[in-house]
Enzyme design. Structure first.
Site, PDB file in Angstrom:
ATOM      1  N   ARG A  63       9.903   8.715  17.302  1.00  9.38           N
ATOM      2  CA  ARG A  63      10.782   9.612  18.051  1.00  9.38           C
ATOM      3  C   ARG A  63      12.252   9.312  17.770  1.00  9.38           C
ATOM      4  NH1 ARG A  63      11.854  10.022  24.091  1.00  9.38           N
ATOM      5  NH2 ARG A  63      12.465  12.182  24.358  1.00  9.38           N
ATOM      6  N   HIS A  67      14.993  12.080  16.565  1.00 11.87           N
ATOM      7  CA  HIS A  67      16.245  12.323  17.295  1.00 11.87           C
ATOM      8  C   HIS A  67      17.456  12.010  16.427  1.00 11.87           C
ATOM      9  CE1 HIS A  67      14.931  12.720  21.739  1.00 11.87           C
ATOM     10  NE2 HIS A  67      13.976  13.119  20.939  1.00 11.87           N
ATOM     11  N   ASP A  68      17.364  10.938  15.638  1.00  8.30           N
ATOM     12  CA  ASP A  68      18.488  10.602  14.769  1.00  8.30           C
ATOM     13  C   ASP A  68      18.759  11.759  13.809  1.00  8.30           C
ATOM     14  OD1 ASP A  68      20.528   9.012  13.674  1.00  8.30           O
ATOM     15  OD2 ASP A  68      19.221   8.314  12.073  1.00  8.30           O
ATOM     16  N   ASN A  95      18.854  12.068  25.927  1.00 12.42           N
ATOM     17  CA  ASN A  95      18.164  11.031  25.144  1.00 12.42           C
ATOM     18  C   ASN A  95      16.722  10.900  25.618  1.00 12.42           C
ATOM     19  OD1 ASN A  95      18.173   9.368  27.431  1.00 12.42           O
ATOM     20  ND2 ASN A  95      19.813   8.050  26.689  1.00 12.42           N
ATOM     21  N   THR A 200       0.615  13.430  19.830  1.00  9.75           N
ATOM     22  CA  THR A 200      -0.708  12.810  19.925  1.00  9.75           C
ATOM     23  C   THR A 200      -0.544  11.353  20.292  1.00  9.75           C
ATOM     24  OG1 THR A 200      -0.732  12.233  17.598  1.00  9.75           O
ATOM     25  CG2 THR A 200      -1.738  14.300  18.178  1.00  9.75           C
ATOM     26  N   ASP A 251      -1.419  12.717  24.951  1.00 12.52           N
ATOM     27  CA  ASP A 251      -2.719  13.189  24.480  1.00 12.52           C
ATOM     28  C   ASP A 251      -3.749  12.662  25.463  1.00 12.52           C
ATOM     29  OD1 ASP A 251      -5.242  13.384  23.377  1.00 12.52           O
ATOM     30  OD2 ASP A 251      -4.580  12.920  21.342  1.00 12.52           O
ATOM     31  N   THR A 254      -7.239  10.959  23.221  1.00 12.27           N
ATOM     32  CA  THR A 254      -7.117   9.787  22.343  1.00 12.27           C
ATOM     33  C   THR A 254      -5.635   9.466  22.120  1.00 12.27           C
ATOM     34  OG1 THR A 254      -7.229  11.247  20.414  1.00 12.27           O
ATOM     35  CG2 THR A 254      -9.281  10.186  21.081  1.00 12.27           C
TER      36      THR A 254
END
Ligand code: HEM
Ligand code: NAG
Ligand code: NAG
Ligand code: NAG
Ligand code: NAG
Length: 331
Positions: A63, A67-68, A95, A200, A251, A254
């Site tokens: 993530r 985001h970067d 953020n 997921t 998820d 799983t």
């Protein structure tokens, strides 16, 4: 100006219009082969050690990379800490609680790279984040792929630059598609990334989706595309006025592995965010969802292509970047 020169200038300027982001031309595979030949193994070893300590490193790192890249490009600007005079990107309200373990992965891998004398301060933080991201994808059972490298680290990081650049969980297909298109990514890229990254693995705070289970519309307190059993389960995990720190697995079946479950969940109305569920409910994207669900190879190819494109966004070069000595502070 002679006619030939004029045509030349014209051709050149239309090229510039067609390819405004020439900066990515410098990226290439094995970029460090003569600079720090073992860098990819060093980063992978450090990342693996961090994942062994805590598996939330996997979603956290993934993530962070997303985001970067979406705010000011893949230039490690998200790693910069706020200082007295500057509120940095990571401290923007959007953020959305980036996990500390993602930041720590880069810090540890950077320390491992810099411990090798020939490599010290030769590898950018942006490239370390790119390599670590590829590694966590593989460690979670996703495809392994060769990364393009050669990014430099950005020279600015401001909370103000984040506003409006990150997708929101309540967005519809048009909004999501437009936001990815603004970054040079197609709808198919978005679907492939959403399956493997979002969602997921990892956690979401209750406030990201409580509108779907309590306050959807005047007619329906609950989003009708949400599976009722799943909705009841979410209501149990996230009561009204829940502590904002409470988070749930994205998820429901799983949560720890990359697998086909994301698409199966969507087909059963178990996409946690509106932004996930619309991929299946909207007739303009459900075909792509279906074909990626049924062909692991098609999916894997689409994912690798999308990650590679994601990694090309807003790459910095020697005119607008450098190699940070400390990933969280400008040199
Ligand atoms: C399609 C639009 C997207 C939306 C609307 C979205 C939104 C969100 C939201 C709301 C969360 C929960 C944050 C929280 O409450 O703590 C989240 C988590 C996450 N997102 Fe996304 N995201 C999107 C795309 C992506 C993509 C493309 C990736 C990866 C390349 C990604 C990777 C992740 C990961 C790994 C987490 C879990 C973080 C953790 O558990 O630490 N997301 N996302
Ligand atoms: C990476 O880890 C492996 C296995 O632990 C080790 O044999 C190898 O020397 C390490 N390589 C580097 C470059 O750190
Ligand atoms: C529910 O949504 C309406 C508008 O859609 C808003 O005015 C109201 O404050 C919301 N209630 C809660 C409890 O969030
Ligand atoms: C996509 O959605 C439309 C409209 O809901 C539906 O008619 C169509 O059969 C769906 N296609 C696939 C491949 O799911
Ligand atoms: C809205 C949100 O999650 N804000 C967080 C941003 O990150 C800082 C730490 O860097 C947190 O203190 C905020 O709560």
């Amino acid at each position: 100006m002679g006619r030939a020169t004029f045509i030349h200038v014209l051709a050149l300027s239309s090229l510039l219009i067609l390819f405004p982001t020439q900066a990515f031309a410098q990226l290439k595979q094995n970029y460090y082969e003569n600079i720090c030949p073992d860098v990819e193994t060093i980063v992978r070893n450090a990342t693996a050690a961090k994942v062994r300590q805590t598996s939330v490193t996997i979603p956290g790192t993934l993530r962070l990379f997303f985001h970067d890249c979406f705010t000011q490009g893949c230039d490690a600007s998200v790693l910069i800490a706020s200082s007295g005079s500057n509120t940095a990107e990571k401290d923007h309200l959007d953020n959305l609680s980036l996990a500390g373990d993602g930041f720590d992965t880069v810090i540890k891998a950077k320390a491992a790279v810099d411990a090798v004398p020939g490599c010290r301060n030769k590898v950018s933080c942006a490239d370390i984040l790119t390599m670590a991201t590829r590694d966590v994808v593989m460690m979670a059972g996703g495809p392994s792929y060769a990364v393009e490298l050669g990014r430099l680290d950005g020279l600015s990081s401001t909370a103000a630059s984040v506003g409006g650049k990150l997708p929101k969980p309540n967005m519809n297909l048009d909004q999501l598609t437009a936001m990815f298109a603004a970054n040079g990514l197609t709808q198919a890229d978005m679907i492939a990334l959403s399956r493997l990254c979002a969602h997921t693995l990892g956690f979401s705070h209750c406030n990201q989706f409580t509108n779907r289970i309590y306050n959807f519309s005047k007619q329906n307190p609950m989003d009708p595309t949400l599976n009722p059993t799943y909705a009841a389960q979410l209501q149990q995990q996230c009561p009204k006025n829940v502590d904002p720190r409470i988070a749930v697995n994205m998820d429901p079946n799983t949560p720890r592995t990359f697998d086909n479950m994301y698409f199966k969940n969507l087909q059963q109305g178990k996409g946690l965010f509106t932004s996930d569920q619309v991929l299946f409910t909207d007739s303009r994207s459900n075909q792509t969802v279906r074909s990626m669900a049924s062909s692991p190879q098609a999916f894997s190819d689409a994912f690798v292509a999308a990650m590679t494109k994601l990694g090309r966004i807003g790459v910095k070069n020697s005119q607008n970047g450098n190699i940070r000595r400390d990933c969280s502070v400008f040199n």
